[in-house]
Design a protein around this motif. Structure first.
Motif, PDB file in Angstrom:
ATOM      1  N   LEU A  17       0.658  -1.085  -0.034  1.00  0.00           N
ATOM      2  CA  LEU A  17      -0.204  -0.026  -0.061  1.00  0.00           C
ATOM      3  C   LEU A  17       0.799   1.160   0.095  1.00  0.00           C
ATOM      4  CD1 LEU A  17      -2.967  -1.169   2.303  1.00  0.00           C
ATOM      5  CD2 LEU A  17      -2.899  -1.107  -0.059  1.00  0.00           C
ATOM      6  N   ALA A  18       1.756   1.327   0.768  1.00  0.00           N
ATOM      7  CA  ALA A  18       2.873   2.441   0.762  1.00  0.00           C
ATOM      8  C   ALA A  18       3.460   2.728  -0.638  1.00  0.00           C
ATOM      9  CB  ALA A  18       3.927   2.143   1.975  1.00  0.00           C
ATOM     10  N   LEU A  19       3.871   1.450  -1.256  1.00  0.00           N
ATOM     11  CA  LEU A  19       4.500   1.625  -2.257  1.00  0.00           C
ATOM     12  C   LEU A  19       3.601   2.221  -3.388  1.00  0.00           C
ATOM     13  CD1 LEU A  19       7.162   1.070  -4.222  1.00  0.00           C
ATOM     14  CD2 LEU A  19       6.109  -1.105  -4.676  1.00  0.00           C
ATOM     15  N   PHE A  20       2.228   1.614  -3.600  1.00  0.00           N
ATOM     16  CA  PHE A  20       1.542   2.211  -4.695  1.00  0.00           C
ATOM     17  C   PHE A  20       0.576   3.268  -4.515  1.00  0.00           C
ATOM     18  CE2 PHE A  20       2.875  -2.171  -6.217  1.00  0.00           C
ATOM     19  CZ  PHE A  20       3.240  -1.984  -7.325  1.00  0.00           C
ATOM     20  N   GLY A  21       0.542   3.437  -3.161  1.00  0.00           N
ATOM     21  CA  GLY A  21      -0.564   4.386  -2.570  1.00  0.00           C
ATOM     22  C   GLY A  21       0.380   5.969  -2.231  1.00  0.00           C
ATOM     23  N   GLY A  34      13.094   9.352  -4.511  1.00  0.00           N
ATOM     24  CA  GLY A  34      13.998   8.661  -3.337  1.00  0.00           C
ATOM     25  C   GLY A  34      12.944   7.873  -2.478  1.00  0.00           C
ATOM     26  N   PRO A  35      12.104   8.208  -1.940  1.00  0.00           N
ATOM     27  CA  PRO A  35      10.995   7.093  -1.223  1.00  0.00           C
ATOM     28  C   PRO A  35      10.667   5.891  -1.917  1.00  0.00           C
ATOM     29  CG  PRO A  35      10.238   9.409  -1.005  1.00  0.00           C
ATOM     30  CD  PRO A  35      11.344   9.289  -1.974  1.00  0.00           C
ATOM     31  N   ASN A  36      10.275   5.997  -3.064  1.00  0.00           N
ATOM     32  CA  ASN A  36       9.876   5.025  -3.993  1.00  0.00           C
ATOM     33  C   ASN A  36      10.812   3.658  -4.060  1.00  0.00           C
ATOM     34  OD1 ASN A  36       7.724   3.771  -5.598  1.00  0.00           O
ATOM     35  ND2 ASN A  36       9.249   4.134  -7.327  1.00  0.00           N
ATOM     36  N   LYS A  37      12.378   4.214  -4.388  1.00  0.00           N
ATOM     37  CA  LYS A  37      13.404   3.422  -4.221  1.00  0.00           C
ATOM     38  C   LYS A  37      13.368   2.523  -2.993  1.00  0.00           C
ATOM     39  CE  LYS A  37      18.151   2.829  -6.159  1.00  0.00           C
ATOM     40  NZ  LYS A  37      19.042   3.571  -6.561  1.00  0.00           N
ATOM     41  N   LEU A  38      13.340   3.099  -1.832  1.00  0.00           N
ATOM     42  CA  LEU A  38      13.702   2.697  -0.373  1.00  0.00           C
ATOM     43  C   LEU A  38      12.275   1.630  -0.246  1.00  0.00           C
ATOM     44  CD1 LEU A  38      14.811   5.348   1.457  1.00  0.00           C
ATOM     45  CD2 LEU A  38      16.208   3.653   0.556  1.00  0.00           C
ATOM     46  N   VAL A  39      11.267   2.219  -0.360  1.00  0.00           N
ATOM     47  CA  VAL A  39       9.931   1.401  -0.092  1.00  0.00           C
ATOM     48  C   VAL A  39       9.844   0.044  -1.146  1.00  0.00           C
ATOM     49  CG1 VAL A  39       7.279   1.350  -0.058  1.00  0.00           C
ATOM     50  CG2 VAL A  39       8.911   3.388   0.948  1.00  0.00           C
ATOM     51  N   PHE A  79      -4.505  -5.406  -0.057  1.00  0.00           N
ATOM     52  CA  PHE A  79      -5.339  -5.821   0.933  1.00  0.00           C
ATOM     53  C   PHE A  79      -5.401  -7.284   1.304  1.00  0.00           C
ATOM     54  CE2 PHE A  79      -6.691  -1.709  -0.355  1.00  0.00           C
ATOM     55  CZ  PHE A  79      -6.672  -0.904   0.695  1.00  0.00           C
ATOM     56  N   ALA A  80      -5.073  -8.021   0.300  1.00  0.00           N
ATOM     57  CA  ALA A  80      -5.189  -9.634   0.303  1.00  0.00           C
ATOM     58  C   ALA A  80      -4.375 -10.130   1.310  1.00  0.00           C
ATOM     59  CB  ALA A  80      -4.992 -10.210  -1.070  1.00  0.00           C
ATOM     60  N   THR A  81      -3.118  -9.530   1.781  1.00  0.00           N
ATOM     61  CA  THR A  81      -2.511 -10.301   2.753  1.00  0.00           C
ATOM     62  C   THR A  81      -3.244  -9.924   4.134  1.00  0.00           C
ATOM     63  OG1 THR A  81      -0.932  -8.474   2.972  1.00  0.00           O
ATOM     64  CG2 THR A  81      -0.086 -10.368   1.478  1.00  0.00           C
ATOM     65  N   PHE A  82      -3.604  -8.860   4.266  1.00  0.00           N
ATOM     66  CA  PHE A  82      -4.426  -8.587   5.326  1.00  0.00           C
ATOM     67  C   PHE A  82      -5.479  -9.871   5.635  1.00  0.00           C
ATOM     68  CE2 PHE A  82      -2.826  -4.293   4.342  1.00  0.00           C
ATOM     69  CZ  PHE A  82      -2.038  -4.007   5.054  1.00  0.00           C
ATOM     70  N   TYR A  83      -6.172  -9.860   4.531  1.00  0.00           N
ATOM     71  CA  TYR A  83      -7.304 -10.888   4.445  1.00  0.00           C
ATOM     72  C   TYR A  83      -6.933 -12.329   4.781  1.00  0.00           C
ATOM     73  CZ  TYR A  83     -10.732 -14.181   2.591  1.00  0.00           C
ATOM     74  OH  TYR A  83     -11.807 -15.202   2.772  1.00  0.00           O
ATOM     75  N   VAL A  84      -5.880 -12.794   4.126  1.00  0.00           N
ATOM     76  CA  VAL A  84      -5.305 -14.192   4.655  1.00  0.00           C
ATOM     77  C   VAL A  84      -4.871 -14.302   5.957  1.00  0.00           C
ATOM     78  CG1 VAL A  84      -4.794 -14.880   2.229  1.00  0.00           C
ATOM     79  CG2 VAL A  84      -3.101 -13.987   3.509  1.00  0.00           C
TER      80      VAL A  84
END
Length: 95
Positions: A17-21, A34-39, A79-84
């Motif tokens: 979510l942080a990467l794409f949102g 910069g933040p995109n590379k680290l995340v 969100f699917a990893t939260f679901y599983v």
């Protein structure tokens, strides 16, 4: 190993979510890469850890191919990893 898997599932979801949102819009709309590379690095490592732990825990718990495929698909969807984590990885729900 289950606690580690649960934590990895949650962190992988957050990093997705942080990467794409957050960081992708910063990179392309605000021209702050910069933040995109680290995340992105963190998300990649967590993705690999999630898939690896899916295989290891699945083998340990003798999960069938259907459940392994559900976890594999969850790693690709927001969100699917939260679901599983909620549906399959709570201590009272692990078989």
């Amino acid at each position: 190993m289950l606690k580690l898997f649960r934590a990895t599932a949650i962190l992988e979801g957050i990093s997705y979510l942080a990467l794409f949102g957050i960081t992708m819009p910063l990179k392309y709309w605000a021209e702050i890469p910069g933040p995109n590379k680290l995340v992105g690095y963190a998300h990649g490592a967590l993705f690999i850890a999630f898939i690896t732990l899916t295989i290891l825990v699945g083998y340990e718990k003798k999960w069938g191919i259907k459940k392994l495929l559900i976890f594999g698909a969850a790693s690709l969807l927001p969100f699917a990893t939260f679901y599983v984590e909620e549906k399959y990885l709570r201590p009272e729900k692990v078989d």
